[in-house]
Design an enzyme around this catalytic site. Sequence first.
Site, PDB file in Angstrom:
ATOM      1  N   PHE A 231      -5.322  -0.585   9.810  1.00 47.28           N
ATOM      2  CA  PHE A 231      -5.854  -0.262   8.485  1.00 47.28           C
ATOM      3  C   PHE A 231      -6.578   1.076   8.566  1.00 47.28           C
ATOM      4  O   PHE A 231      -6.934   1.557   9.646  1.00 47.28           O
ATOM      5  CB  PHE A 231      -6.728  -1.402   7.946  1.00 47.28           C
ATOM      6  CG  PHE A 231      -5.895  -2.458   7.280  1.00 47.28           C
ATOM      7  CD1 PHE A 231      -5.540  -2.342   5.944  1.00 47.28           C
ATOM      8  CD2 PHE A 231      -5.410  -3.532   8.011  1.00 47.28           C
ATOM      9  CE1 PHE A 231      -4.723  -3.287   5.337  1.00 47.28           C
ATOM     10  CE2 PHE A 231      -4.594  -4.485   7.413  1.00 47.28           C
ATOM     11  CZ  PHE A 231      -4.249  -4.357   6.073  1.00 47.28           C
TER      12      PHE A 231
ATOM     13  N   ASN B 220      -9.484   2.282   8.037  1.00 43.19           N
ATOM     14  CA  ASN B 220     -10.781   2.461   8.706  1.00 43.19           C
ATOM     15  C   ASN B 220     -10.700   2.301  10.227  1.00 43.19           C
ATOM     16  O   ASN B 220     -11.699   2.417  10.917  1.00 43.19           O
ATOM     17  CB  ASN B 220     -11.828   1.502   8.112  1.00 43.19           C
ATOM     18  CG  ASN B 220     -11.445   0.047   8.264  1.00 43.19           C
ATOM     19  OD1 ASN B 220     -10.300  -0.269   8.578  1.00 43.19           O
ATOM     20  ND2 ASN B 220     -12.392  -0.837   8.044  1.00 43.19           N
TER      21      ASN B 220
ATOM     22  N   ASN C 267     -12.948   7.008   5.137  1.00 42.70           N
ATOM     23  CA  ASN C 267     -13.060   6.095   6.286  1.00 42.70           C
ATOM     24  C   ASN C 267     -12.068   6.394   7.405  1.00 42.70           C
ATOM     25  O   ASN C 267     -12.364   6.178   8.578  1.00 42.70           O
ATOM     26  CB  ASN C 267     -12.908   4.640   5.833  1.00 42.70           C
ATOM     27  CG  ASN C 267     -14.151   4.158   5.101  1.00 42.70           C
ATOM     28  OD1 ASN C 267     -15.248   4.658   5.348  1.00 42.70           O
ATOM     29  ND2 ASN C 267     -13.980   3.211   4.199  1.00 42.70           N
TER      30      ASN C 267
ATOM     31  N   TYR D 165       0.809  -1.229   0.000  1.00 37.75           N
ATOM     32  CA  TYR D 165       0.000   0.000   0.000  1.00 37.75           C
ATOM     33  C   TYR D 165       0.841   1.278   0.000  1.00 37.75           C
ATOM     34  O   TYR D 165       0.298   2.370  -0.162  1.00 37.75           O
ATOM     35  CB  TYR D 165      -0.919   0.029   1.238  1.00 37.75           C
ATOM     36  CG  TYR D 165      -1.996  -1.022   1.226  1.00 37.75           C
ATOM     37  CD1 TYR D 165      -3.072  -0.921   0.343  1.00 37.75           C
ATOM     38  CD2 TYR D 165      -1.947  -2.107   2.083  1.00 37.75           C
ATOM     39  CE1 TYR D 165      -4.068  -1.887   0.328  1.00 37.75           C
ATOM     40  CE2 TYR D 165      -2.942  -3.082   2.068  1.00 37.75           C
ATOM     41  CZ  TYR D 165      -3.996  -2.964   1.189  1.00 37.75           C
ATOM     42  OH  TYR D 165      -4.987  -3.918   1.170  1.00 37.75           O
TER      43      TYR D 165
ATOM     44  N   HIS E   3      -4.188   6.383  -1.512  1.00 37.02           N
ATOM     45  CA  HIS E   3      -4.823   6.473  -0.188  1.00 37.02           C
ATOM     46  C   HIS E   3      -3.800   6.795   0.910  1.00 37.02           C
ATOM     47  O   HIS E   3      -4.168   7.223   1.997  1.00 37.02           O
ATOM     48  CB  HIS E   3      -5.524   5.147   0.135  1.00 37.02           C
ATOM     49  CG  HIS E   3      -6.856   5.298   0.811  1.00 37.02           C
ATOM     50  ND1 HIS E   3      -7.529   6.491   0.923  1.00 37.02           N
ATOM     51  CD2 HIS E   3      -7.653   4.374   1.430  1.00 37.02           C
ATOM     52  CE1 HIS E   3      -8.671   6.299   1.574  1.00 37.02           C
ATOM     53  NE2 HIS E   3      -8.765   5.027   1.898  1.00 37.02           N
TER      54      HIS E   3
END
Length: 196
Positions: free
Chosen positions: A69, A71, A117, A18, A23
Amino acid sequence: MTQPIKLLVGLANPGPEYAKTRHNAGAWVVEELARVHNVTLKNEPKFFGLTGRIMVNGQDLRLLIPTTFMNLSGKAIAALAKFYQIKPEEIMVAHDELDLPPGVAKFKKGGGHGGHNGLRDTISKLGNNKDFYRLRIGIGHPGHKDKVAGFVLGKAPAKEQELLDAAADEAVRSLDILIKDGLSKAQNRLHTFKAE
């Protein structure tokens, strides 16, 4: 004088897969700030994230990239804020922003989560307090809401990445102004910037 910022958070998803996704744009700002100040971010399990501490214009600033993560970001932010007795209005959260184009970044105080989120969980874990600052790093929009998940978890093409990096760098420079001279002067500087 505006409330001093004592904690800068860069929202991200953990793990190398990631690291360069759109993001994670918020985390790039914190990583760049740590690099400029020659500080290594260390994994701190009790804060569920990578943490560091720098001085900006004589002021103590803690850095945090949650390793939860996205969220669940609020869990890390709330844990560190509680431990160091940092109020929501002394926190700035850097995050990716669909509503701004790549190459643009903006400061904002307060507001909703806009479907993000990481922000949603942060607001919730801070006891529904929305008064924290935001540093919005523009990533652009894929054009349709059904494409958003794939878009934010995708990597930007090289030219677009250059714009994202330039905006993150400018945000780091503007943060000095924000801490020294307050929000409106920092906004004047950052909001006139657009990487081409």
